[in-house]
Design an enzyme around this catalytic site. Structure first.
Site, mmCIF file in Angstrom:
data_model
loop_
_atom_site.group_PDB
_atom_site.id
_atom_site.type_symbol
_atom_site.label_atom_id
_atom_site.label_comp_id
_atom_site.label_asym_id
_atom_site.label_seq_id
_atom_site.Cartn_x
_atom_site.Cartn_y
_atom_site.Cartn_z
ATOM 1 N N GLY A 1 2.437 -1.062 4.550
ATOM 2 C CA GLY A 1 2.829 0.071 3.993
ATOM 3 C C GLY A 1 3.642 0.087 3.815
ATOM 4 O O GLY A 1 4.555 0.357 2.855
ATOM 5 N N GLY A 2 4.918 1.022 4.410
ATOM 6 C CA GLY A 2 6.362 1.795 4.487
ATOM 7 C C GLY A 2 7.173 1.257 3.955
ATOM 8 O O GLY A 2 8.145 1.639 2.943
ATOM 9 N N GLU B 1 -5.876 -4.312 10.936
ATOM 10 C CA GLU B 1 -4.383 -4.168 10.885
ATOM 11 C C GLU B 1 -5.099 -3.105 11.691
ATOM 12 O O GLU B 1 -6.239 -2.289 12.032
ATOM 13 C CB GLU B 1 -4.862 -3.304 9.344
ATOM 14 C CG GLU B 1 -4.533 -3.284 8.073
ATOM 15 C CD GLU B 1 -4.090 -2.487 7.157
ATOM 16 O OE1 GLU B 1 -2.851 -3.029 6.640
ATOM 17 O OE2 GLU B 1 -4.078 -1.277 6.976
ATOM 18 N N HIS C 1 -9.405 0.885 4.862
ATOM 19 C CA HIS C 1 -8.840 1.770 5.179
ATOM 20 C C HIS C 1 -8.518 2.309 6.726
ATOM 21 O O HIS C 1 -9.292 3.252 6.391
ATOM 22 C CB HIS C 1 -7.145 1.693 4.266
ATOM 23 C CG HIS C 1 -6.035 2.280 5.068
ATOM 24 N ND1 HIS C 1 -4.978 2.905 6.367
ATOM 25 C CD2 HIS C 1 -4.924 1.525 5.178
ATOM 26 C CE1 HIS C 1 -4.030 2.198 6.295
ATOM 27 N NE2 HIS C 1 -3.959 1.323 5.813
ATOM 28 N N GLU D 1 -7.076 4.511 7.518
ATOM 29 C CA GLU D 1 -6.770 6.397 7.501
ATOM 30 C C GLU D 1 -8.192 6.716 6.632
ATOM 31 O O GLU D 1 -8.479 7.900 7.248
ATOM 32 C CB GLU D 1 -5.527 6.367 6.561
ATOM 33 C CG GLU D 1 -4.121 6.587 7.110
ATOM 34 C CD GLU D 1 -2.860 5.250 6.380
ATOM 35 O OE1 GLU D 1 -3.011 5.765 5.559
ATOM 36 O OE2 GLU D 1 -2.078 5.055 6.705
ATOM 37 N N ASN E 1 0.177 -1.205 -0.121
ATOM 38 C CA ASN E 1 -0.107 0.051 0.027
ATOM 39 C C ASN E 1 1.084 1.642 -0.210
ATOM 40 O O ASN E 1 1.106 1.694 0.673
ATOM 41 C CB ASN E 1 -0.885 -0.521 1.090
ATOM 42 C CG ASN E 1 -1.265 1.111 1.163
ATOM 43 O OD1 ASN E 1 -1.945 1.878 0.151
ATOM 44 N ND2 ASN E 1 -1.964 1.782 2.560
ATOM 45 N N TRP E 2 0.958 1.366 -0.677
ATOM 46 C CA TRP E 2 1.913 2.818 -1.080
ATOM 47 C C TRP E 2 1.090 4.127 -0.616
ATOM 48 O O TRP E 2 1.758 5.040 -0.341
ATOM 49 C CB TRP E 2 2.416 3.149 -2.911
ATOM 50 C CG TRP E 2 3.362 2.483 -3.458
ATOM 51 C CD1 TRP E 2 3.289 1.224 -2.908
ATOM 52 C CD2 TRP E 2 3.523 2.444 -5.131
ATOM 53 N NE1 TRP E 2 4.409 0.821 -3.688
ATOM 54 C CE2 TRP E 2 4.373 1.100 -5.147
ATOM 55 C CE3 TRP E 2 3.358 3.575 -6.018
ATOM 56 C CZ2 TRP E 2 4.910 0.814 -6.181
ATOM 57 C CZ3 TRP E 2 4.200 3.418 -7.034
ATOM 58 C CH2 TRP E 2 4.888 2.192 -7.039
ATOM 59 N N LYS E 3 0.094 4.478 -0.764
ATOM 60 C CA LYS E 3 -1.074 4.981 0.135
ATOM 61 C C LYS E 3 -0.693 6.836 -0.821
ATOM 62 O O LYS E 3 0.105 6.200 -1.749
ATOM 63 C CB LYS E 3 0.237 5.504 1.934
ATOM 64 C CG LYS E 3 -0.049 3.984 2.496
ATOM 65 C CD LYS E 3 0.245 4.800 3.974
ATOM 66 C CE LYS E 3 0.633 3.245 4.892
ATOM 67 N NZ LYS E 3 -0.446 3.834 6.018
ATOM 68 N N GLY F 1 2.252 2.017 10.958
ATOM 69 C CA GLY F 1 2.845 3.209 10.252
ATOM 70 C C GLY F 1 3.661 3.156 11.783
ATOM 71 O O GLY F 1 4.412 4.865 11.737
ATOM 72 N N SER G 1 3.211 -1.674 10.216
ATOM 73 C CA SER G 1 4.693 -2.222 10.395
ATOM 74 C C SER G 1 5.015 -3.204 10.217
ATOM 75 O O SER G 1 6.328 -3.693 11.074
ATOM 76 C CB SER G 1 5.204 -1.835 11.879
ATOM 77 O OG SER G 1 4.589 -1.040 12.164
HETATM 78 C C1 PEP Z 1 -1.119 -0.236 5.897
HETATM 79 O O1 PEP Z 1 -0.930 1.410 6.133
HETATM 80 O O2 PEP Z 1 -2.185 -0.857 5.418
HETATM 81 C C2 PEP Z 1 0.164 -0.671 6.705
HETATM 82 C C3 PEP Z 1 0.146 -1.235 6.986
HETATM 83 O O3 PEP Z 1 1.220 0.196 6.684
HETATM 84 P P1 PEP Z 1 2.533 -0.038 7.951
HETATM 85 O O4 PEP Z 1 3.628 -0.635 6.639
HETATM 86 O O5 PEP Z 1 3.850 1.374 7.282
HETATM 87 O O6 PEP Z 1 2.703 -0.131 9.210
#
Ligand code: PEP
Length: 252
Positions: free
Chosen positions: A231-232, A166, A95, A97, A10-12, A172, A210
């Protein structure tokens, strides 16, 4: 039975034409021996670029959101059929966010999942508790309520979804759920899905929060963790490919 795992990035709201081209080329070049399914959920303006660069290959394309509506006066929204035009296979819905910053309700998330399914796109339905909810002992109640809304609206189509657990406090933040914490919630979700599906298909339940090159193998080894939403770590090809390798190593 061992199932192929799914690793979805997930590049966001990150990227540029130049940065995406480099990242996609590196990821695609590194996918040669992958024995898991791999997808990247890119910002909507870059779908055409990602489609062109990944054409004919193993990398699957995803979107980060989808409108609940088919078409019409919904300024700024992108419909499932538009995503389909760009070869999109997955759409993240719900999500945290979007729930947090855009006020998306359980009911709206369920409608978005339905819109995706109606166009043959697999919704990746995100559920997860906040830190306050976990500390109040409400984790199971919250994730079951979020998933129940999607199950209720989508009936037998539910066997076509992917679920992502999640925990909001792990997204994040660098704080990962322990494999045991994640597995415990995945088992609850598995039981809920099992009760809702007439067929005994195994619906993939991803973990997100994470996940990185260092912790992926342990998380992915849990019996009810079928992959990761990343994500990251999906923004660095080496990290993302190490997670793909960890998932591939679990393929029997
Ligand atoms: C996400 O945004 O779905 C996510 C899991 O982010 P991160 O891996 O950065 O925690």
């Amino acid at each position: 039975m061992t199932h192929r795992k799914l690793i979805a990035g997930n590049w966001k709201m990150n990227g540029s034409l130049d940065a995406n081209a480099a990242l996609l080329r590196e990821v695609i070049a590194g996918l040669g021996g992958a024995r898991c399914d791999v997808a990247v959920c890119v910002p909507a303006p870059y779908l055409a670029q990602a489609q062109a660069l990944s054409a004919g290959g193993a990398l699957r394309l995803g979107a980060q959101d989808v409108s609940a509506h088919d078409k019409g006066a919904y300024t700024g929204e992108v419909s499932a059929s538009m995503l389909r035009d760009f070869g999109v296979r997955y759409a993240i819905v719900g999500h945290s966010e979007r729930r947090q910053y855009h006020g998306e309700s359980d009911a709206l998330v369920a409608e978005k999942a339905r819109a995706a399914l109606s166009c043959g796109i697999t919704p990746i339905v995100c559920v997860g508790e906040t830190l306050a909810e976990r500390e109040a002992g409400r984790t199971v109640e919250v994730v079951k309520r979020q998933l129940a809304a999607v199950i209720h609206l989508n009936g037998h189509c539910i066997s076509e979804i992917v679920v992502a657990y999640e925990p909001v406090w792990a997204i994040g933040t660098g704080k990962t759920a322990t494999p045991e914490q994640a597995q415990a919630v995945h088992a609850v979700l598995r039981a809920q899905l099992h009760a809702a599906t007439p067929r005994d298909d195994r619906i993939a339940i991803l973990y997100g929060g994470s996940m990185n090159a260092g912790n992926a193998a342990q998380l992915l080894a849990q019996p009810d963790i079928d992959g990761g939403l990343i994500g990251g770590a999906s923004l660095k090809s080496t990290d993302f490919l190490q997670i793909v390798a960890a998932a591939s190593a679990q393929a029997g």
